[in-house]
Write a protein that holds these residues in place. Structure first.
Motif, PDB file in Angstrom:
ATOM      1  N   VAL A 173       0.802  -1.230   0.000  1.00  0.00           N
ATOM      2  CA  VAL A 173       0.000   0.000   0.000  1.00  0.00           C
ATOM      3  C   VAL A 173       0.834   1.278   0.000  1.00  0.00           C
ATOM      4  N   TRP A 174       2.098   1.193   0.344  1.00  0.00           N
ATOM      5  CA  TRP A 174       2.945   2.382   0.457  1.00  0.00           C
ATOM      6  C   TRP A 174       3.013   3.126  -0.872  1.00  0.00           C
ATOM      7  N   SER A 175       2.949   4.452  -0.799  1.00  0.00           N
ATOM      8  CA  SER A 175       3.063   5.293  -1.999  1.00  0.00           C
ATOM      9  C   SER A 175       4.012   6.451  -1.709  1.00  0.00           C
ATOM     10  N   PRO A 176       4.490   7.110  -2.748  1.00  0.00           N
ATOM     11  CA  PRO A 176       5.356   8.275  -2.532  1.00  0.00           C
ATOM     12  C   PRO A 176       4.695   9.362  -1.679  1.00  0.00           C
ATOM     13  N   MET A 177       3.363   9.479  -1.758  1.00  0.00           N
ATOM     14  CA  MET A 177       2.664  10.475  -0.933  1.00  0.00           C
ATOM     15  C   MET A 177       2.793  10.136   0.555  1.00  0.00           C
ATOM     16  N   ASP A 178       2.808   8.848   0.877  1.00  0.00           N
ATOM     17  CA  ASP A 178       2.934   8.440   2.275  1.00  0.00           C
ATOM     18  C   ASP A 178       4.291   8.838   2.845  1.00  0.00           C
ATOM     19  N   ALA A 179       5.307   8.796   2.004  1.00  0.00           N
ATOM     20  CA  ALA A 179       6.667   9.119   2.458  1.00  0.00           C
ATOM     21  C   ALA A 179       6.767  10.546   2.982  1.00  0.00           C
ATOM     22  N   ALA A 180       5.897  11.420   2.509  1.00  0.00           N
ATOM     23  CA  ALA A 180       5.942  12.823   2.938  1.00  0.00           C
ATOM     24  C   ALA A 180       5.651  12.978   4.429  1.00  0.00           C
ATOM     25  N   TRP A 181       5.023  11.994   5.046  1.00  0.00           N
ATOM     26  CA  TRP A 181       4.611  12.102   6.436  1.00  0.00           C
ATOM     27  C   TRP A 181       5.605  11.493   7.419  1.00  0.00           C
ATOM     28  N   PHE A 182       6.609  10.772   6.908  1.00  0.00           N
ATOM     29  CA  PHE A 182       7.519  10.056   7.798  1.00  0.00           C
ATOM     30  C   PHE A 182       8.969  10.324   7.398  1.00  0.00           C
ATOM     31  N   GLU A 183       9.764  10.827   8.348  1.00  0.00           N
ATOM     32  CA  GLU A 183      11.155  11.200   8.070  1.00  0.00           C
ATOM     33  C   GLU A 183      11.980  10.050   7.530  1.00  0.00           C
ATOM     34  N   GLU A 184      11.754   8.853   8.030  1.00  0.00           N
ATOM     35  CA  GLU A 184      12.540   7.690   7.627  1.00  0.00           C
ATOM     36  C   GLU A 184      11.795   6.789   6.645  1.00  0.00           C
ATOM     37  N   GLY A 185      10.738   7.315   6.026  1.00  0.00           N
ATOM     38  CA  GLY A 185       9.961   6.526   5.082  1.00  0.00           C
ATOM     39  C   GLY A 185       9.330   5.316   5.744  1.00  0.00           C
ATOM     40  N   LYS A 186       9.220   4.225   4.990  1.00  0.00           N
ATOM     41  CA  LYS A 186       8.604   2.994   5.520  1.00  0.00           C
ATOM     42  C   LYS A 186       9.332   2.451   6.743  1.00  0.00           C
ATOM     43  N   ALA A 187      10.621   2.773   6.853  1.00  0.00           N
ATOM     44  CA  ALA A 187      11.421   2.252   7.970  1.00  0.00           C
ATOM     45  C   ALA A 187      11.203   3.029   9.265  1.00  0.00           C
ATOM     46  N   ASP A 188      10.476   4.132   9.201  1.00  0.00           N
ATOM     47  CA  ASP A 188      10.230   4.946  10.394  1.00  0.00           C
ATOM     48  C   ASP A 188       9.515   4.092  11.443  1.00  0.00           C
ATOM     49  N   PRO A 189      10.045   4.028  12.658  1.00  0.00           N
ATOM     50  CA  PRO A 189       9.421   3.193  13.696  1.00  0.00           C
ATOM     51  C   PRO A 189       8.020   3.664  14.111  1.00  0.00           C
ATOM     52  N   ALA A 190       7.676   4.899  13.774  1.00  0.00           N
ATOM     53  CA  ALA A 190       6.355   5.420  14.144  1.00  0.00           C
ATOM     54  C   ALA A 190       5.259   5.007  13.160  1.00  0.00           C
ATOM     55  N   VAL A 191       5.602   4.474  12.000  1.00  0.00           N
ATOM     56  CA  VAL A 191       4.611   4.111  10.980  1.00  0.00           C
ATOM     57  C   VAL A 191       3.673   3.036  11.515  1.00  0.00           C
ATOM     58  N   ARG A 192       2.384   3.298  11.372  1.00  0.00           N
ATOM     59  CA  ARG A 192       1.373   2.310  11.724  1.00  0.00           C
ATOM     60  C   ARG A 192       0.467   2.117  10.515  1.00  0.00           C
ATOM     61  N   LEU A 193       0.348   0.866  10.071  1.00  0.00           N
ATOM     62  CA  LEU A 193      -0.577   0.516   9.004  1.00  0.00           C
ATOM     63  C   LEU A 193      -1.897   0.134   9.664  1.00  0.00           C
TER      64      LEU A 193
END
Length: 157
Positions: A94-114
């Motif tokens: 589901v990850w998209s380039p738009m999602d990356a704008a919200w997280f400093e470390e992209g998908k690897a950011d520990p704060a990301v919650r799906l």
């Protein structure tokens, strides 16, 4: 329109909608972008763990998602349940380039919650073209009837 046809129309058109308003019980609605996957019977959201949506999903709360899109000709109020998905493959899907704008470390950011929103029921309005809607409104004015602006119904998922 039958319930199955209305659900099919919903899944076909939801991909043309970018954002809706998501809220868990007792929480104010928040604008959230979704990723719709019919095969999962789910809408997917990305948020940070410390947000109210992240906390509500971790608690497995009931939620509501509201959509209003003239462009997609779709309006809906969906009731369902939130949960956290930990499958990395689903995040990759589901990850998209738009999602990356919200997280400093992209998908690897520990704060990301799906977050998975599993709809249970919905009230859906699906109309046809704007030209047909204008025709129906004009016709209702001339005939003192009511305009038929499209399909409407309640469905279960």
């Amino acid at each position: 329109m039958s319930e199955n046809n209305l659900k099919s129309t919903f899944w076909d058109r939801i991909t043309d909608v970018n954002v809706g308003m998501l809220s868990a019980k007792g929480t104010a609605p928040r604008p959230m972008a979704h990723h719709a996957i019919k095969e999962d019977n789910a809408l997917w959201f990305l948020t940070a763990d410390h947000t109210d949506i992240g906390e509500d999903a971790a608690a497995g709360k009931d939620a509501r998602y509201q959509i209003a899109s003239g462009e997609a000709k779709l309006y809906a109020v969906l009731d369902g349940k939130l949960s956290i998905e930990t499958d990395r493959a689903k995040l990759d899907q589901v990850w998209s380039p738009m999602d990356a704008a919200w997280f400093e470390e992209g998908k690897a950011d520990p704060a990301v919650r799906l977050v998975r929103f599993s709809p249970k029921s919905a009230e859906i309005w699906a109309h046809e073209s704007s030209a047909k809607a204008f025709y129906e409104m004009a016709k209702s004015t001339v005939t003192d009837g009511t305009a038929d602006l499209g399909d409407h119904g309640k469905v279960t998922f």
